[in-house]
Motif scaffolding. Structure first.
Motif, PDB file in Angstrom:
ATOM      1  N   GLU A 191      -3.760  37.265 -14.080  1.00  0.00           N
ATOM      2  CA  GLU A 191      -3.754  37.869 -12.749  1.00  0.00           C
ATOM      3  C   GLU A 191      -3.277  36.869 -11.702  1.00  0.00           C
ATOM      4  O   GLU A 191      -2.551  37.242 -10.763  1.00  0.00           O
ATOM      5  CB  GLU A 191      -5.147  38.374 -12.394  1.00  0.00           C
ATOM      6  N   SER A 192      -3.653  35.602 -11.843  1.00  0.00           N
ATOM      7  CA  SER A 192      -3.239  34.578 -10.881  1.00  0.00           C
ATOM      8  C   SER A 192      -1.735  34.363 -10.936  1.00  0.00           C
ATOM      9  O   SER A 192      -1.080  34.184  -9.894  1.00  0.00           O
ATOM     10  CB  SER A 192      -3.979  33.262 -11.165  1.00  0.00           C
ATOM     11  N   LEU A 193      -1.167  34.366 -12.139  1.00  0.00           N
ATOM     12  CA  LEU A 193       0.286  34.232 -12.264  1.00  0.00           C
ATOM     13  C   LEU A 193       0.994  35.404 -11.582  1.00  0.00           C
ATOM     14  O   LEU A 193       2.017  35.218 -10.913  1.00  0.00           O
ATOM     15  CB  LEU A 193       0.676  34.159 -13.740  1.00  0.00           C
ATOM     16  N   GLN A 194       0.454  36.589 -11.746  1.00  0.00           N
ATOM     17  CA  GLN A 194       1.083  37.769 -11.153  1.00  0.00           C
ATOM     18  C   GLN A 194       0.927  37.774  -9.637  1.00  0.00           C
ATOM     19  O   GLN A 194       1.889  38.033  -8.900  1.00  0.00           O
ATOM     20  CB  GLN A 194       0.486  39.040 -11.748  1.00  0.00           C
ATOM     21  N   ASN A 195      -0.273  37.451  -9.151  1.00  0.00           N
ATOM     22  CA  ASN A 195      -0.549  37.557  -7.718  1.00  0.00           C
ATOM     23  C   ASN A 195       0.056  36.414  -6.905  1.00  0.00           C
ATOM     24  O   ASN A 195       0.485  36.621  -5.764  1.00  0.00           O
ATOM     25  CB  ASN A 195      -2.065  37.603  -7.481  1.00  0.00           C
ATOM     26  N   HIS A 196       0.074  35.204  -7.476  1.00  0.00           N
ATOM     27  CA  HIS A 196       0.521  34.033  -6.712  1.00  0.00           C
ATOM     28  C   HIS A 196       1.935  33.584  -7.064  1.00  0.00           C
ATOM     29  O   HIS A 196       2.595  32.936  -6.244  1.00  0.00           O
ATOM     30  CB  HIS A 196      -0.441  32.866  -6.928  1.00  0.00           C
ATOM     31  N   CYS A 197       2.390  33.922  -8.259  1.00  0.00           N
ATOM     32  CA  CYS A 197       3.688  33.415  -8.716  1.00  0.00           C
ATOM     33  C   CYS A 197       4.698  34.530  -8.969  1.00  0.00           C
ATOM     34  O   CYS A 197       5.869  34.251  -9.263  1.00  0.00           O
ATOM     35  CB  CYS A 197       3.514  32.589  -9.994  1.00  0.00           C
ATOM     36  N   GLY A 198       4.253  35.777  -8.887  1.00  0.00           N
ATOM     37  CA  GLY A 198       5.153  36.881  -9.140  1.00  0.00           C
ATOM     38  C   GLY A 198       5.600  36.995 -10.583  1.00  0.00           C
ATOM     39  O   GLY A 198       6.655  37.565 -10.871  1.00  0.00           O
ATOM     40  N   VAL A 199       4.790  36.460 -11.508  1.00  0.00           N
ATOM     41  CA  VAL A 199       5.124  36.470 -12.929  1.00  0.00           C
ATOM     42  C   VAL A 199       4.120  37.338 -13.669  1.00  0.00           C
ATOM     43  O   VAL A 199       2.907  37.120 -13.586  1.00  0.00           O
ATOM     44  CB  VAL A 199       5.109  35.041 -13.521  1.00  0.00           C
ATOM     45  N   ARG A 200       4.617  38.321 -14.401  1.00  0.00           N
ATOM     46  CA  ARG A 200       3.749  39.204 -15.176  1.00  0.00           C
ATOM     47  C   ARG A 200       3.949  38.945 -16.661  1.00  0.00           C
ATOM     48  O   ARG A 200       5.070  39.023 -17.165  1.00  0.00           O
ATOM     49  CB  ARG A 200       4.045  40.672 -14.863  1.00  0.00           C
ATOM     50  N   ILE A 201       2.853  38.617 -17.338  1.00  0.00           N
ATOM     51  CA  ILE A 201       2.912  38.412 -18.786  1.00  0.00           C
ATOM     52  C   ILE A 201       3.137  39.758 -19.458  1.00  0.00           C
ATOM     53  O   ILE A 201       2.377  40.700 -19.245  1.00  0.00           O
ATOM     54  CB  ILE A 201       1.622  37.765 -19.308  1.00  0.00           C
ATOM     55  N   PHE A 202       4.193  39.822 -20.273  1.00  0.00           N
ATOM     56  CA  PHE A 202       4.562  41.083 -20.904  1.00  0.00           C
ATOM     57  C   PHE A 202       4.277  41.083 -22.406  1.00  0.00           C
ATOM     58  O   PHE A 202       3.890  42.096 -22.973  1.00  0.00           O
ATOM     59  CB  PHE A 202       6.044  41.358 -20.670  1.00  0.00           C
ATOM     60  N   ARG A 203       4.467  39.931 -23.049  1.00  0.00           N
ATOM     61  CA  ARG A 203       4.304  39.849 -24.508  1.00  0.00           C
ATOM     62  C   ARG A 203       3.736  38.490 -24.867  1.00  0.00           C
ATOM     63  O   ARG A 203       3.968  37.504 -24.181  1.00  0.00           O
ATOM     64  CB  ARG A 203       5.662  40.035 -25.205  1.00  0.00           C
ATOM     65  N   SER A 204       2.992  38.446 -25.962  1.00  0.00           N
ATOM     66  CA  SER A 204       2.415  37.185 -26.430  1.00  0.00           C
ATOM     67  C   SER A 204       2.583  37.066 -27.940  1.00  0.00           C
ATOM     68  O   SER A 204       2.235  37.987 -28.679  1.00  0.00           O
ATOM     69  CB  SER A 204       0.923  37.110 -26.071  1.00  0.00           C
ATOM     70  N   ALA A 205       3.145  35.945 -28.377  1.00  0.00           N
ATOM     71  CA  ALA A 205       3.178  35.621 -29.804  1.00  0.00           C
ATOM     72  C   ALA A 205       1.911  34.829 -30.086  1.00  0.00           C
ATOM     73  O   ALA A 205       1.724  33.724 -29.558  1.00  0.00           O
ATOM     74  CB  ALA A 205       4.427  34.796 -30.135  1.00  0.00           C
ATOM     75  N   TYR A 206       1.019  35.385 -30.911  1.00  0.00           N
ATOM     76  CA  TYR A 206      -0.339  34.857 -31.029  1.00  0.00           C
ATOM     77  C   TYR A 206      -0.707  34.681 -32.501  1.00  0.00           C
ATOM     78  O   TYR A 206      -0.466  35.568 -33.318  1.00  0.00           O
ATOM     79  CB  TYR A 206      -1.319  35.836 -30.366  1.00  0.00           C
ATOM     80  N   SER A 207      -1.286  33.535 -32.822  1.00  0.00           N
ATOM     81  CA  SER A 207      -1.775  33.281 -34.175  1.00  0.00           C
ATOM     82  C   SER A 207      -3.198  32.761 -34.094  1.00  0.00           C
ATOM     83  O   SER A 207      -3.593  32.140 -33.098  1.00  0.00           O
ATOM     84  CB  SER A 207      -0.887  32.267 -34.904  1.00  0.00           C
ATOM     85  N   VAL A 208      -3.984  33.037 -35.139  1.00  0.00           N
ATOM     86  CA  VAL A 208      -5.389  32.629 -35.163  1.00  0.00           C
ATOM     87  C   VAL A 208      -5.663  31.878 -36.460  1.00  0.00           C
ATOM     88  O   VAL A 208      -5.226  32.297 -37.538  1.00  0.00           O
ATOM     89  CB  VAL A 208      -6.333  33.847 -35.068  1.00  0.00           C
ATOM     90  N   GLN A 209      -6.401  30.780 -36.341  1.00  0.00           N
ATOM     91  CA  GLN A 209      -6.725  29.961 -37.507  1.00  0.00           C
ATOM     92  C   GLN A 209      -8.158  29.456 -37.395  1.00  0.00           C
ATOM     93  O   GLN A 209      -8.619  29.080 -36.312  1.00  0.00           O
ATOM     94  CB  GLN A 209      -5.760  28.772 -37.593  1.00  0.00           C
ATOM     95  N   ALA A 210      -8.871  29.467 -38.515  1.00  0.00           N
ATOM     96  CA  ALA A 210     -10.243  28.947 -38.539  1.00  0.00           C
ATOM     97  C   ALA A 210     -10.228  27.438 -38.704  1.00  0.00           C
ATOM     98  O   ALA A 210      -9.465  26.894 -39.514  1.00  0.00           O
ATOM     99  CB  ALA A 210     -11.034  29.598 -39.671  1.00  0.00           C
ATOM    100  N   GLU A 211     -11.071  26.743 -37.955  1.00  0.00           N
ATOM    101  CA  GLU A 211     -11.191  25.294 -38.044  1.00  0.00           C
ATOM    102  C   GLU A 211     -12.654  24.911 -37.859  1.00  0.00           C
ATOM    103  O   GLU A 211     -13.493  25.736 -37.487  1.00  0.00           O
ATOM    104  CB  GLU A 211     -10.329  24.600 -36.986  1.00  0.00           C
TER     105      GLU A 211
END
Length: 239
Positions: free
Chosen positions: A164-184
């Motif tokens: 929300e901060s990126l969108q409100n203050h920087c005019g940047v909206r996150i549209f997609r995320s490449a995401y991976s999860v690993q147990a450690e």
């Protein structure tokens, strides 16, 4: 006015004890006999009160552990991109964020490559301790090109959503995320921040987030308590 039953009264008292932190999330409750003695009621009344709290999702039980207070959990709905703040709010929890580190520095070679910026270009490095209902859930590390995040340098990001901060203050909206999860296994630093036992399992999520044009705008390294995060995905077989 209807008088509460003994079971209702005991249920409320136990619920208030959970609210006030007397019984912390992830901890075992005293046995039914001890609870009955401390509350001056029968063991059967305590059990009915606990069963009422179980239906509300306030307590849980297992054959091995007895009754305990479950830790709040977060997790993205299948195929849906949500920020930590959005996940917590949608589940009725209060999200928190404590800023541990906020620096402007040069990008590493690996960071520059992933973000598509020049080696050594300035980035905003942000480390925050994320929580729900005062319970620490995640250590959140983010790297954003300063060309994108410069307005955030002067913004207080305590308890704020980074998306929300990126969108409100920087005019940047996150549209997609490449995401991976690993147990450690939790490091000594993570153990202290998340209030877990040494060697406890954690889930580490690695993220590259993109805007609508396909440009990478954020790197994330999110370390969650193993008992507080679930990852969901829709999987399809190839035709």
């Amino acid at each position: 006015m209807k008088t509460p039953t003994i079971t209702t009264r005991v249920s409320r008292e136990l619920g208030m004890a959970i609210n006030h932190g007397i019984y912390q999330p992830g901890t075992k409750l005293p046995g039914e006999r001890l609870l009955a003695e401390s509350l001056h009621v029968s063991r059967s009344t305590v059990r009915m009160a606990l069963e009422d709290l179980e239906r509300q999702g306030r307590v849980a039980r297992s054959p091995q552990r007895g009754w305990f207070v479950p830790s709040p959990t977060v997790g993205e709905p299948p195929s849906t991109l949500e920020s930590f703040t959005e996940m917590a709010r949608h589940r009725g929890h209060t999200p928190t964020a404590q800023v541990l580190e906020k620096t402007v520095r040069s990008a590493t070679l690996d960071e520059a490559s992933q973000l598509g910026i020049a080696p050594g270009a300035e980035v905003l490095g942000l480390v925050r301790l994320r929580g729900m209902n005062s319970t620490p859930i995640c250590v959140d590390r983010n790297v954003i090109p300063l060309a994108v995040a410069k307005p955030l340098v002067e913004v207080d990001l305590t308890d704020a959503s980074l998306y929300e901060s990126l969108q409100n203050h920087c005019g940047v909206r996150i549209f997609r995320s490449a995401y991976s999860v690993q147990a450690e296994a939790a490091s000594a630093e993570i153990t202290g921040l998340l209030r877990i036992q040494p060697g406890s399992p954690v889930l580490v999520g690695r993220e590259i987030a993109y805007d609508r044009t396909g440009a990478p705008v954020l790197l994330g390294l999110n370390t969650y308590r193993g008992d507080a995060y679930r990852f969901h995905a829709d999987l399809y077989r190839a035709e």
